[in-house]
Design a protein around this motif. Structure first.
Motif, short mmCIF file in Angstrom:
data_model
loop_
_atom_site.label_atom_id
_atom_site.label_comp_id
_atom_site.label_asym_id
_atom_site.label_seq_id
_atom_site.Cartn_x
_atom_site.Cartn_y
_atom_site.Cartn_z
N ALA A 28 0.83 -1.21 0.00
CA ALA A 28 0.00 0.00 0.00
C ALA A 28 0.86 1.25 0.00
O ALA A 28 0.56 2.23 -0.70
CB ALA A 28 -0.94 -0.01 1.20
N ALA A 29 1.95 1.23 0.76
CA ALA A 29 2.85 2.40 0.80
C ALA A 29 3.50 2.64 -0.56
O ALA A 29 3.63 3.79 -0.98
CB ALA A 29 3.92 2.20 1.88
N LYS A 30 3.88 1.58 -1.24
CA LYS A 30 4.48 1.73 -2.57
C LYS A 30 3.47 2.34 -3.54
O LYS A 30 3.82 3.15 -4.38
CB LYS A 30 4.96 0.37 -3.11
CG LYS A 30 6.24 -0.10 -2.50
CD LYS A 30 6.64 -1.43 -3.12
CE LYS A 30 7.86 -2.00 -2.43
NZ LYS A 30 8.23 -3.32 -2.97
N ARG A 31 2.22 1.93 -3.42
CA ARG A 31 1.19 2.45 -4.33
C ARG A 31 0.97 3.95 -4.12
O ARG A 31 0.73 4.67 -5.07
CB ARG A 31 -0.12 1.70 -4.13
CG ARG A 31 -0.09 0.33 -4.72
CD ARG A 31 -1.43 -0.35 -4.64
NE ARG A 31 -1.33 -1.70 -5.15
CZ ARG A 31 -1.98 -2.73 -4.67
NH1 ARG A 31 -2.81 -2.57 -3.68
NH2 ARG A 31 -1.82 -3.92 -5.20
N THR A 32 1.04 4.40 -2.88
CA THR A 32 0.82 5.83 -2.63
C THR A 32 2.03 6.65 -3.05
O THR A 32 1.89 7.84 -3.34
CB THR A 32 0.50 6.11 -1.15
OG1 THR A 32 1.59 5.66 -0.35
CG2 THR A 32 -0.78 5.44 -0.72
N GLN A 33 3.21 6.04 -3.12
CA GLN A 33 4.42 6.74 -3.54
C GLN A 33 4.59 6.76 -5.05
O GLN A 33 5.29 7.61 -5.58
CB GLN A 33 5.66 6.10 -2.91
CG GLN A 33 5.71 6.23 -1.42
CD GLN A 33 6.85 5.41 -0.82
OE1 GLN A 33 7.55 4.69 -1.50
NE2 GLN A 33 7.01 5.52 0.49
N PRO A 58 1.02 8.80 -10.46
CA PRO A 58 -0.23 8.32 -11.02
C PRO A 58 -0.05 7.87 -12.47
O PRO A 58 0.77 8.42 -13.20
CB PRO A 58 -1.16 9.54 -10.93
CG PRO A 58 -0.27 10.70 -10.69
CD PRO A 58 1.01 10.20 -10.12
#
Length: 127
Positions: free
Chosen positions: A110-115, A118
């Motif tokens: 999840a942290a990788k996705r927010t970093q 887009p």
């Protein structure tokens, strides 16, 4: 196939030391959540947990079974969810340990996705 009501309740009881565990139907399976993060999936009353490079060694025993997968355009796509060994159903402390390691992996994903930047939006065809 989604988790049966009895198996879902059993998992909630076994995983209670982690905090509130919830489940919801998704993709024809059941997602297993804690702290709003999906760390497991259930299909045919079998639990699969999130695996990444950090917890792969902890879950080495699970490599004996194929990972959770789905079919797409005639090909089998493996997911980063490995089957929990059946013996853990009778070992609640170890099951919770596996679940906590899977939850940590889910938080890392999840942290990788927010970093990540887009993705560009797809152009749609009009007509």
């Amino acid at each position: 196939m989604v988790a049966s009501a009895s198996f879902a309740e059993f998992l909630r009881e076994q995983l209670a030391p982690m905090g509130p565990v919830s489940m919801r139907r998704m993709f024809g399976k059941t997602g297993v959540f804690c702290q709003g993060v999906m760390f497991g999936m259930v299909t045919e009353d079998t639990l699969y947990v999130r695996v990444d490079d950090h917890n792969r060694e902890t879950f080495r025993e699970a490599e004996a079974h194929p990972p959770l997968n789905y079919a797409k355009k005639g090909a089998s796509i493996d997911l980063a969810f490995w089957r929990v060994p059946e013996r853990l159903i009778d070992e609640p402390d170890e099951l919770v340990m596996w679940a906590r390691a899977a939850l940590a992996a889910a938080h890392r994903v999840a942290a990788k996705r927010t970093q990540a930047p887009p993705r560009p939006k797809r152009k749609t065809r009009s007509g």
